[in-house]
Design a protein around this motif. Structure first.
Motif, PDB file in Angstrom:
ATOM      1  N   ALA A  38       0.816  -1.217   0.000  1.00 57.43           N
ATOM      2  CA  ALA A  38       0.000   0.000   0.000  1.00 57.43           C
ATOM      3  C   ALA A  38       0.848   1.265   0.000  1.00 57.43           C
ATOM      4  O   ALA A  38       0.520   2.232  -0.693  1.00 57.43           O
ATOM      5  CB  ALA A  38      -0.928   0.000   1.210  1.00 57.43           C
ATOM      6  N   GLU A  39       1.938   1.270   0.759  1.00 57.35           N
ATOM      7  CA  GLU A  39       2.646   2.526   1.005  1.00 57.35           C
ATOM      8  C   GLU A  39       4.046   2.586   0.402  1.00 57.35           C
ATOM      9  O   GLU A  39       4.588   3.678   0.210  1.00 57.35           O
ATOM     10  CB  GLU A  39       2.727   2.771   2.513  1.00 57.35           C
ATOM     11  N   ALA A  40       4.675   1.455   0.147  1.00 63.03           N
ATOM     12  CA  ALA A  40       6.039   1.472  -0.399  1.00 63.03           C
ATOM     13  C   ALA A  40       6.191   0.419  -1.492  1.00 63.03           C
ATOM     14  O   ALA A  40       7.006  -0.505  -1.383  1.00 63.03           O
ATOM     15  CB  ALA A  40       7.053   1.237   0.726  1.00 63.03           C
ATOM     16  N   PRO A  41       5.368   0.517  -2.555  1.00 61.22           N
ATOM     17  CA  PRO A  41       5.375  -0.536  -3.581  1.00 61.22           C
ATOM     18  C   PRO A  41       6.727  -0.702  -4.273  1.00 61.22           C
ATOM     19  O   PRO A  41       7.021  -1.759  -4.827  1.00 61.22           O
ATOM     20  CB  PRO A  41       4.294  -0.075  -4.564  1.00 61.22           C
ATOM     21  N   GLU A  42       7.569   0.361  -4.236  1.00 63.60           N
ATOM     22  CA  GLU A  42       8.868   0.240  -4.899  1.00 63.60           C
ATOM     23  C   GLU A  42       9.721  -0.879  -4.291  1.00 63.60           C
ATOM     24  O   GLU A  42      10.586  -1.456  -4.963  1.00 63.60           O
ATOM     25  CB  GLU A  42       9.617   1.575  -4.847  1.00 63.60           C
ATOM     26  N   LYS A  43       9.444  -1.212  -3.029  1.00 63.68           N
ATOM     27  CA  LYS A  43      10.193  -2.295  -2.384  1.00 63.68           C
ATOM     28  C   LYS A  43       9.878  -3.653  -3.004  1.00 63.68           C
ATOM     29  O   LYS A  43      10.692  -4.583  -2.934  1.00 63.68           O
ATOM     30  CB  LYS A  43       9.895  -2.326  -0.881  1.00 63.68           C
ATOM     31  N   LEU A  44       8.684  -3.784  -3.609  1.00 64.49           N
ATOM     32  CA  LEU A  44       8.322  -5.049  -4.264  1.00 64.49           C
ATOM     33  C   LEU A  44       9.263  -5.355  -5.419  1.00 64.49           C
ATOM     34  O   LEU A  44       9.477  -6.522  -5.772  1.00 64.49           O
ATOM     35  CB  LEU A  44       6.872  -4.992  -4.779  1.00 64.49           C
ATOM     36  N   ALA A  45       9.807  -4.298  -6.029  1.00 66.24           N
ATOM     37  CA  ALA A  45      10.698  -4.482  -7.180  1.00 66.24           C
ATOM     38  C   ALA A  45      12.005  -5.159  -6.791  1.00 66.24           C
ATOM     39  O   ALA A  45      12.776  -5.579  -7.671  1.00 66.24           O
ATOM     40  CB  ALA A  45      10.976  -3.131  -7.845  1.00 66.24           C
ATOM     41  N   GLU A  46      12.256  -5.264  -5.481  1.00 66.53           N
ATOM     42  CA  GLU A  46      13.451  -5.975  -5.021  1.00 66.53           C
ATOM     43  C   GLU A  46      13.311  -7.482  -5.231  1.00 66.53           C
ATOM     44  O   GLU A  46      14.296  -8.226  -5.190  1.00 66.53           O
ATOM     45  CB  GLU A  46      13.690  -5.691  -3.531  1.00 66.53           C
ATOM     46  N   ILE A  47      12.067  -7.951  -5.429  1.00 65.57           N
ATOM     47  CA  ILE A  47      11.795  -9.381  -5.595  1.00 65.57           C
ATOM     48  C   ILE A  47      11.927  -9.736  -7.068  1.00 65.57           C
ATOM     49  O   ILE A  47      11.417  -9.033  -7.951  1.00 65.57           O
ATOM     50  CB  ILE A  47      10.386  -9.730  -5.067  1.00 65.57           C
ATOM     51  N   LYS A  48      12.605 -10.858  -7.317  1.00 68.61           N
ATOM     52  CA  LYS A  48      12.819 -11.302  -8.683  1.00 68.61           C
ATOM     53  C   LYS A  48      11.479 -11.544  -9.386  1.00 68.61           C
ATOM     54  O   LYS A  48      10.588 -12.191  -8.843  1.00 68.61           O
ATOM     55  CB  LYS A  48      13.639 -12.599  -8.673  1.00 68.61           C
ATOM     56  N   GLY A  49      11.335 -10.995 -10.576  1.00 63.68           N
ATOM     57  CA  GLY A  49      10.103 -11.182 -11.350  1.00 63.68           C
ATOM     58  C   GLY A  49       9.129 -10.028 -11.235  1.00 63.68           C
ATOM     59  O   GLY A  49       8.083 -10.015 -11.897  1.00 63.68           O
ATOM     60  N   ILE A  50       9.448  -9.041 -10.376  1.00 66.74           N
ATOM     61  CA  ILE A  50       8.566  -7.878 -10.228  1.00 66.74           C
ATOM     62  C   ILE A  50       9.320  -6.625 -10.650  1.00 66.74           C
ATOM     63  O   ILE A  50      10.289  -6.216  -9.996  1.00 66.74           O
ATOM     64  CB  ILE A  50       8.059  -7.730  -8.783  1.00 66.74           C
ATOM     65  N   SER A  51       8.875  -6.029 -11.754  1.00 64.63           N
ATOM     66  CA  SER A  51       9.460  -4.767 -12.203  1.00 64.63           C
ATOM     67  C   SER A  51       8.837  -3.621 -11.410  1.00 64.63           C
ATOM     68  O   SER A  51       7.833  -3.793 -10.717  1.00 64.63           O
ATOM     69  CB  SER A  51       9.204  -4.558 -13.693  1.00 64.63           C
ATOM     70  N   LEU A  52       9.420  -2.438 -11.531  1.00 65.03           N
ATOM     71  CA  LEU A  52       8.869  -1.273 -10.833  1.00 65.03           C
ATOM     72  C   LEU A  52       7.458  -0.955 -11.330  1.00 65.03           C
ATOM     73  O   LEU A  52       6.567  -0.626 -10.543  1.00 65.03           O
ATOM     74  CB  LEU A  52       9.791  -0.063 -11.046  1.00 65.03           C
ATOM     75  N   LYS A  53       7.259  -1.094 -12.650  1.00 63.35           N
ATOM     76  CA  LYS A  53       5.926  -0.835 -13.215  1.00 63.35           C
ATOM     77  C   LYS A  53       4.905  -1.834 -12.683  1.00 63.35           C
ATOM     78  O   LYS A  53       3.775  -1.463 -12.329  1.00 63.35           O
ATOM     79  CB  LYS A  53       5.989  -0.916 -14.747  1.00 63.35           C
ATOM     80  N   LYS A  54       5.301  -3.111 -12.606  1.00 63.74           N
ATOM     81  CA  LYS A  54       4.388  -4.127 -12.087  1.00 63.74           C
ATOM     82  C   LYS A  54       4.100  -3.890 -10.610  1.00 63.74           C
ATOM     83  O   LYS A  54       2.965  -4.072 -10.147  1.00 63.74           O
ATOM     84  CB  LYS A  54       4.987  -5.521 -12.294  1.00 63.74           C
ATOM     85  N   ALA A  55       5.107  -3.456  -9.859  1.00 64.68           N
ATOM     86  CA  ALA A  55       4.926  -3.167  -8.435  1.00 64.68           C
ATOM     87  C   ALA A  55       3.905  -2.048  -8.246  1.00 64.68           C
ATOM     88  O   ALA A  55       3.035  -2.117  -7.370  1.00 64.68           O
ATOM     89  CB  ALA A  55       6.266  -2.780  -7.811  1.00 64.68           C
ATOM     90  N   GLN A  56       3.992  -1.020  -9.078  1.00 66.48           N
ATOM     91  CA  GLN A  56       3.034   0.090  -8.980  1.00 66.48           C
ATOM     92  C   GLN A  56       1.619  -0.364  -9.345  1.00 66.48           C
ATOM     93  O   GLN A  56       0.636   0.057  -8.732  1.00 66.48           O
ATOM     94  CB  GLN A  56       3.489   1.244  -9.877  1.00 66.48           C
ATOM     95  N   ASN A  57       1.519  -1.238 -10.334  1.00 64.48           N
ATOM     96  CA  ASN A  57       0.212  -1.769 -10.739  1.00 64.48           C
ATOM     97  C   ASN A  57      -0.412  -2.604  -9.620  1.00 64.48           C
ATOM     98  O   ASN A  57      -1.610  -2.509  -9.346  1.00 64.48           O
ATOM     99  CB  ASN A  57       0.371  -2.608 -12.007  1.00 64.48           C
ATOM    100  N   ILE A  58       0.418  -3.422  -8.947  1.00 64.89           N
ATOM    101  CA  ILE A  58      -0.073  -4.220  -7.817  1.00 64.89           C
ATOM    102  C   ILE A  58      -0.611  -3.307  -6.722  1.00 64.89           C
ATOM    103  O   ILE A  58      -1.678  -3.543  -6.139  1.00 64.89           O
ATOM    104  CB  ILE A  58       1.062  -5.122  -7.277  1.00 64.89           C
ATOM    105  N   SER A  59       0.099  -2.230  -6.452  1.00 63.00           N
ATOM    106  CA  SER A  59      -0.330  -1.290  -5.412  1.00 63.00           C
ATOM    107  C   SER A  59      -1.645  -0.612  -5.774  1.00 63.00           C
ATOM    108  O   SER A  59      -2.534  -0.445  -4.936  1.00 63.00           O
ATOM    109  CB  SER A  59       0.758  -0.234  -5.197  1.00 63.00           C
TER     110      SER A  59
END
Length: 741
Positions: free
Chosen positions: A126-147
């Motif tokens: 919810a608040e720091a989706p950019e951290k999701l991009a640290e996980i393999k398979g998640i781009s920054l764009k995908k992390a923002q979409n998930i959020s």
């Protein structure tokens, strides 16, 4: 828990969705298993049914509802209120994300995310989706979409909870959320009256209650706008095209709990500027206030009729020697007029006249289309003419607006007109002003219009009084058929109908085979006699079926002899409960397989299909209309689907949110019977208001009978109805517009 639970008792449960049995994307109805912990600590799995816009495995819910016993699936909780809780444990979060609730996250990805962030997973999303991009398979764009998707679900939870706090059922909350999505909260809080405009089943009073709860001022301008529109729509439901300004202001002030002060006057001025209403000075009325599209409809109808009502040079006419003088005149005028009205009572040969006109104009090489307002009337017209007749909605190829599914549109219009030289409309007294506007829009210049109907019958259910207005204008050619043919003179139904229409009392004591009066002094006696007639005596007399061939017509909806009460009694007599007949309760009505039913509201989106004897689909489409009748073919209580087979062969599935559009129809009002003909009718009359118990209604009721008419009740009430020639005047201006053109 289940062993100690009784049906209809309320319960509140908290738990996690363990299994999804069924979910409808269209209306959100769901059947699912909730895993919950009982008071004794035992884990139980409870089957629940209710409306959820989205549902996912692992969701944590708090639900409230009543226990019901499904004959097939046992004890279930029918949910009236749902609150979605966000999982708080890492295990719950993983199950929630694994369910596919957020597009792009599968089971493996969910495990990786939760393994990385643990109990902080949702906070990170919810608040720091950019951290999701640290996980393999998640781009920054995908992390923002998930959020973004996660936030949308939060909006959904908040919207559904808010709507339920306002007392809106989950089914209606589902409709509202599907309409506005993540704007639901903003719409409701900024202008709750928009719900009344956009959502079927949400009227002004519900919207006003929401407005009161959120603190909307009594004199807020958008509240007054909504109240004025509501008054005009209520007037339209009673047949009026406009209201005199004084009456409108009085009704609006009472509805809004405001004195008729400058606030309402100011609102009317602004609404006219915004083209929501149209105000017009009229003689003997003062200022007439229209909803803008009703004013435009009348103007459009008057202009188009003026354009079409030219004359043609008629070719030589070869008359059928069996035609009466009036019928010959009708054939001649049909050949030489752009617009013609043929009117007459029962037995005066309207059907024969239509067929003679068809033969005459066909011989001239003209293409002819036949139509009627209802399916029953179109079917009867097809049978008598020996060629296809369509409902007007089907002829015009009805559809609906994508932006507003409550607004009807037609594919046939000025840009795509009907490909015909002549349009003949039967049962024209049923055509209201909006339908007439659509018919005329679809007629190319030079097309001939012939309207056939009985001007002495009840006016249309919708706004306006088109046929009578056209006749009264004196600007449209009218042929009146008055001669009653010898064969018709042998029918007491027809002869008594004409007596009533003239203001004479019908003959009740003559020995005849098709018209009977059964005298009963008390209402209970009327009910008892009616039930015996419909269930026992009349089926043998007419050689027909109690349900298919006999129709009870009542002047009223309420009272002991109104359709609501009679339908319950007739259902119990004609289609009683049996172990092999499934049932579904909706509000105070029990629907049962085999029940006679009627659709009571135009629904342009509702899908239908026609199957052959092998069960193969041979036709399909959209649109079910007010007055369509049929019977319940099947009830699926697990999916909450009621399947209706209509008289014309269409099958329609009603889900739980659509059952308010369906009524039992063993008994119907006389108004609902317009355009229909039944082998036998039974009419209970005992006591009632002069507004309903009048000559016009009695005449219309009797003329619905094809082979047998039985009236049960008090002779003095029948005589009072004949004497009461007071018609309910409708506020319309079409005749005036035609006279002024």
């Amino acid at each position: 828990m289940q062993a100690l639970t009784t049906c209809n008792t309320e319960a509140s449960l908290e738990g996690v969705i363990e299994h999804i049995i069924f979910h409808s994307e269209e209306n959100g109805f769901s059947v699912f298993v909730l895993k919950t912990q009982a008071a004794d600590g035992n884990i139980e799995e409870i089957t629940c049914t209710g409306h959820l816009p989205d549902i996912s495995l692992g969701e944590d819910l708090k639900v409230t509802g009543k226990w019901v016993n499904n004959p097939r699936y046992g004890l279930q909780l029918s949910i009236s209120q749902i609150e979605k809780n966000i999982p708080t444990s890492a295990a719950g979060m993983e199950k929630y994300l694994s369910s596919g609730v957020i597009k792009g996250i599968g089971a493996r990805m969910a495990k990786r995310i939760v393994d990385t962030f643990g109990d902080n997973t949702f906070e990170v999303i919810a608040e720091a989706p950019e951290k999701l991009a640290e996980i393999k398979g998640i781009s920054l764009k995908k992390a923002q979409n998930i959020s973004e998707l996660f936030h949308l679900q939060g909006e959904q939870r908040r919207a559904m909870l808010m709507l339920q706090e306002f007392g809106i059922s989950p089914a209606y909350a589902m409709r509202i959320y599907k309409k506005y999505k993540n704007q639901t909260v903003d719409v409701v809080q900024s202008n709750p009256y928009q719900l009344a405009d956009d959502i079927d089943g949400i009227g002004f009073k519900i919207a006003d209650d929401i407005a009161r709860r959120i603190g909307v001022a009594l004199d807020a301008s958008f509240r007054i706008f909504a109240g004025v529109r509501y008054c005009l729509w209520e007037a339209a439901s009673n047949g009026h095209v406009f209201l005199p300004k004084e009456i409108l202001v009085s009704h609006a002030a009472q509805l809004l709990s405001l004195s008729p002060d400058p606030h309402i006057e100011q609102a009317l001025r602004q609404m006219q500027i915004d083209r929501l209403i149209y105000c017009e000075k009229q003689a003997h009325i003062g200022v007439a206030v229209f909803l803008n599209h009703f004013y435009q409809a009348e103007m459009s109808v008057a202009r188009k009729l003026y354009d079409l009502a030219g004359t043609f040079k008629a070719k030589e006419i070869i008359y059928d020697e069996m035609l009466s003088e009036g019928q010959r005149e009708a054939v001649k005028e049909a050949a030489s007029n752009g617009v013609l009205i043929i009117t007459g009572g029962p037995g005066t040969g309207k059907t024969t006249t239509i067929n003679a006109i068809i033969n005459q104009l066909s011989a001239q090489g003209l293409k002819i289309e036949l139509a009627a307002p209802t399916g029953r009337a179109a079917k009867r017209m097809s049978e008598s003419a020996g060629r296809e007749a369509k409902t007007l909605h089907r002829l015009l190829e009805s559809t609906f607006s994508e932006e507003n599914s409550r607004r009807q549109t037609f594919q046939k219009n000025e840009e795509n007109p009907l490909e015909t030289d002549v349009l003949i409309i039967d049962e024209a007294s049923m055509v209201d002003i909006l339908l007439m506007q659509s018919v005329l829009k679809a007629m190319a210049p030079g097309t001939r219009l012939i309207m056939v109907g009985d001007a002495d019958q009840l006016p249309p259910v919708g706004p306006g009084n088109v046929l009578k207005d056209l006749i009264n204008s004196g600007r449209i050619k009218v042929v009146r058929l008055t001669e009653i043919f010898r064969q018709a003179q042998e029918s007491a139904i027809i002869m008594n109908a004409h007596r009533i229409n003239r203001g004479d009392y019908p003959s009740l004591n003559e020995k005849n085979k098709d018209f009977f009066f059964v005298k009963r002094p008390r209402q209970d006696d009327v009910t008892e006699a009616l039930l015996e007639l419909v269930s026992k005596r009349l089926p043998d007399y007419i050689g027909g079926d109690s349900v298919k061939d006999i129709q009870v017509l009542s002047p009223m909806r309420k009272s002991n002899l109104g359709v609501t009460q009679l339908n319950q009694l007739l259902q119990n007599h004609l289609n009683p409960p049996r172990p092999d007949k499934k049932e579904r309760e909706f509000r105070q009505t029990i629907f049962r397989e085999g029940d006679k039913v009627m659709h009571i509201r135009n629904n342009y989106q509702m899908s239908w299909k026609i199957l052959n004897e092998e069960g193969e689909r041979i036709d399909e489409g959209e649109g079910v209309y007010n007055g369509d009748g049929g019977s319940i073919l099947n009830i699926d209580n697990n999916k909450e689907i009621v399947t209706v087979l209509f008289d014309d062969g269409r099958q329609v599935d009603y889900d739980a949110s659509q059952l308010d559009e369906l009524e039992l129809a063993y008994a119907i009002t006389v108004h609902k019977s317009q355009g229909s003909e039944y082998k036998a009718i039974v009419i209970p009359i005992h006591s009632g208001p002069d507004l309903l118990f009048n000559r016009n209604l009695l005449y219309t009721a009797i003329t619905r009978a094809k082979s047998l008419c039985v009236i049960v009740g008090l002779p003095e009430t029948l005589y009072r109805m004949v004497d009461n020639n007071r018609e309910f005047n409708r506020y319309t201006a079409l005749a005036h517009r035609l006279m002024s053109s």
